[in-house]
Motif scaffolding. Structure first.
Motif: not given
Length: 219
Positions: A188-202
């Motif tokens: 189960a790959d749960t790693r975030s993509t750079p775009k997802q990390r950006l949205w999570l930060t926002l």
């Protein structure tokens, strides 16, 4: 609608809920902003409206019994805040694909060993719920329809039978996993993509800003 991964949806939901939980009591303006965010989130996920309303209605009855003794003004705020949190999490849960609750839980930032425990717990919880539904349908076929009939059917022996049936099915699932090469970790790959990390930060910055703003004199 853009396809969002299950762990990403869970993280976004929890960020908003945690932000709401730390709000100052009585900050109606900022709670209203969070409410608008929750409605947009539910609309974005396309949660089934009828099921969502029924679920929120049931939870509202329980919440009312807990908060009403605290006074009308405070109780109203706590009740609305709880409903907004439940709207976010129920929308997430109701839009999960089948057999994906454990994968969603594994998306939390937990140690690797604990992630595996959480993932397996989510999978076996679904097995238990499936057995409960099968036993409930069996009770209805025997004429035990309605809440009273179902409660009579759920006796100590029934609970024991449910445990044994769930355990037996869980063992068969585990045996099937071993045959398919399970060695203690699930793919189960749960790693975030750079775009997802950006949205999570926002999302974190937005939730933090709204929560801190609720403690201002203008709240």
């Amino acid at each position: 609608m853009l396809k969002l991964s299950i762990p990403f949806r869970l993280r976004l939901s929890l960020i908003i809920v945690i932000g709401i939980g730390f709000m100052k009591t009585g900050a109606w303006l900022w709670l209203g902003i969070y409410g608008a965010i929750a409605l947009c989130w539910s609309f974005w996920l396309r949660a089934p409206l009828r099921t969502l309303v029924k679920l929120l209605g049931s939870e509202l009855i329980f919440l009312s019994l807990l908060v009403l003794p605290q006074g009308w003004e405070r109780a109203s705020f706590l009740l609305l805040r709880s409903l907004i949190c439940l709207l976010i999490m129920n929308s997430f849960l109701l839009t999960l694909p089948p057999h994906s609750f454990g994968i969603a839980l594994k998306g939390l930032p937990l140690p690797a060993g604990l992630q595996e425990i959480v993932l397996l717990a989510g999978q076996y919880l679904e097995i238990l719920l499936a057995e409960v539904n099968r036993m409930k349908r069996s009770a209805e076929l025997r004429g035990l329809s309605g809440t009273g009939g179902w409660l009579r059917y759920v006796s100590a022996s029934t609970i024991g039978a449910l445990y044994l049936r769930s355990l037996d099915r869980a063992e068969r699932v585990h045996a099937a996993m071993l045959i398919r090469g399970y060695q203690g970790t699930l793919p189960a790959d749960t790693r975030s993509t750079p775009k997802q990390r950006l949205w999570l930060t926002l999302a974190i910055l937005t939730a933090t800003g709204l929560t801190i703003a609720s403690y201002g004199n203008w709240a």
